[in-house]
Write an enzyme that holds these catalytic residues in place. Structure first.
Site, PDB file in Angstrom:
ATOM      1  CB  SER A   1      13.470  -6.197   6.325  1.00 24.49           C
ATOM      2  OG  SER A   1      12.663  -6.684   5.308  1.00 24.49           O
TER       3      SER A   1
ATOM      4  CG  ASP B   1      15.693 -12.741   4.527  1.00 24.68           C
ATOM      5  OD1 ASP B   1      16.174 -12.201   3.522  1.00 24.68           O
ATOM      6  OD2 ASP B   1      15.116 -12.093   5.426  1.00 24.68           O
TER       7      ASP B   1
ATOM      8  CG  HIS C   1      16.796  -8.666   3.166  1.00 24.72           C
ATOM      9  ND1 HIS C   1      16.007  -9.521   3.891  1.00 24.72           N
ATOM     10  CD2 HIS C   1      16.217  -7.449   3.281  1.00 24.72           C
ATOM     11  CE1 HIS C   1      14.995  -8.860   4.418  1.00 24.72           C
ATOM     12  NE2 HIS C   1      15.105  -7.587   4.066  1.00 24.72           N
TER      13      HIS C   1
ATOM     14  CG  ASN D   1       9.450  -1.054   4.113  1.00 21.61           C
ATOM     15  OD1 ASN D   1       9.273  -1.118   5.323  1.00 21.61           O
ATOM     16  ND2 ASN D   1      10.509  -1.559   3.527  1.00 21.61           N
TER      17      ASN D   1
END
Length: 385
Positions: free
Chosen positions: A332, A133, A168, A256
């Site tokens: 996520s 990530d 994130h 998404n």
């Protein structure tokens, strides 16, 4: 083609981006090559980025250089790397949390709703989960005891650093294994923090591939990949195959890009990877969650471009990069719920653990999304005893 990987958390507008068109021949990009003879290594050495073994390398250079190297008969051009981009924005609560400077801020709930929904909050001892990530804030009081490795796969030398200037990755890690004021799904699991994305949210596919290989070589049982793009380059696929062949379970965000069917993104769309879409507290599927192609494939099997599970992905509270807490939405955020469950119930192999979660979703929870093995939720929502 090298992709820019999008990290999947959302606000009110979803603008998914994958792939770049390089109109300027002098603009720097990345590409994969395989050398056919050892003497050819000198041709790419000045531009070398990562060594994937067996004569395969990624390089970073102006496009005109890559085009010239592609004509060298001693080099095999394997395509441009992909550039993926973070496209999700935080919910209002995370914006407010980012403004807090106090290190004593508290979460709204000690056990977030999603952790409760899947019956997490305990377990995970002896299991390592790699978070591929934006990095992880390793000094977060709820995470620091569980982080056992920290590496930056954006650097050819794999430097031992993983600072998270985006937030994130820290949020994802908390959902998996936070163990403090807030609880993750498997709070006794250990985290391998692998930074593959810039603080601005850009992720080159060769960095992601290198990160996945590092995880597989350094004891990860599970890899969480909360990012993706529209296609899968050959060396990305090879990295995924490498990890799976070593017994690693890879869990990835569906994307998404919903609500159309077959809007799923890679690497989640690859059948060897567990693809996770989002659900809300009422088991609804948000419109932005990417859908699979499940109604066009065999029911209750996992084929290319199938969604496998849905999991909590709307207004998920977890750890923030400032040592506090933030609330994000997106696939996520759904993905680490499943990665955490896999850690909580780890059955000594990726195959057994994946089959167990499929059984739990199909037979131990009400069908969600459309009927059966559907493009919205696949097998459904996995929960454990």
């Amino acid at each position: 083609m090298r992709k820019l990987i999008g990290i999947f958390f959302v606000f009110s507008l979803i603008a998914f981006f994958s792939g770049n068109t390089y109109a300027n021949a002098s603009e720097t990009t990345r590409a994969y090559f395989r050398i056919k003879t050892s003497s050819a290594i000198s041709q790419i050495r000045p531009y070398m980025r990562h060594d994937f073994g067996e004569g395969v390398f990624s390089i970073e250079a102006p496009r005109y250089v890559i085009q010239a190297l592609a004509k060298n008969k001693f080099l095999e051009f394997r395509g441009e790397a992909s550039l993926w981009q973070i496209t999700e924005l935080p919910d209002l609560e995370s914006v407010l949390a980012a403004r807090r400077t106090s290190a004593v801020c508290s979460p709204a709930a000690a056990v977030p709703w999603g952790v409760t929904k899947v019956n997490g909050g305990t377990g995970g001892a002896g299991v390592k989960v790699a978070v591929v990530d934006t990095g992880v804030y390793t000094n977060h009081p709820d995470l620091k005891a569980n982080i056992v490795d920290c590496v930056d796969a954006q650097t050819p030398s794999l430097r031992k650093r993983c600072s998270d200037g985006n937030g994130h990755g820290t949020h994802v890690a908390g959902t998996i294994a936070a163990n403090g004021k807030i609880k993750g799904v498997a709070p006794d699991a250990k985290i391998i923090a692998i930074k593959v994305c810039s603080n601005g949210g850009y992720c080159w596919s060769d960095d992601v591939a290198r990160g996945i290989r590092y995880a597989a070589d350094n004891g990860a049982n599970i890899v969480n990949v909360s990012l993706g793009g529209s296609s899968l380059a050959v060396d990305e696929k090879n990295a995924l195959d490498y990890a799976v062949d070593k017994g690693v379970l890879i869990v990835a965000a569906a994307g998404n890009s919903g609500p159309s069917d077959n809007s799923i993104n890679y690497p989640g769309a690859y059948y060897k990877v567990v693809a996770v879409g989002a659900s809300d507290a009422s088991d609804g599927i948000p419109s932005w969650s990417s859908r699979g192609n499940n109604y066009a494939t065999s029911p209750y099997s996992v084929e290319e471009r199938d969604i496998e599970f849905a999991a909590p992905g709307v207004s998920v509270e977890s750890t923030a990069k400032n040592g506090c807490y933030a609330t994000y939405s997106g696939t996520s955020m759904a993905t680490p719920h499943v990665a955490g469950l896999a850690a909580k119930v780890w059955l000594d192999s990726a195959v057994s653990t994946r089959s167990y979660l499929q059984d739990r979703a199909r037979n131990f929870y009400d069908d969600i999304g459309r009927i059966g093995d559907d493009p919205d939720a696949g097998f459904g929502l996995p929960t454990v005893p």
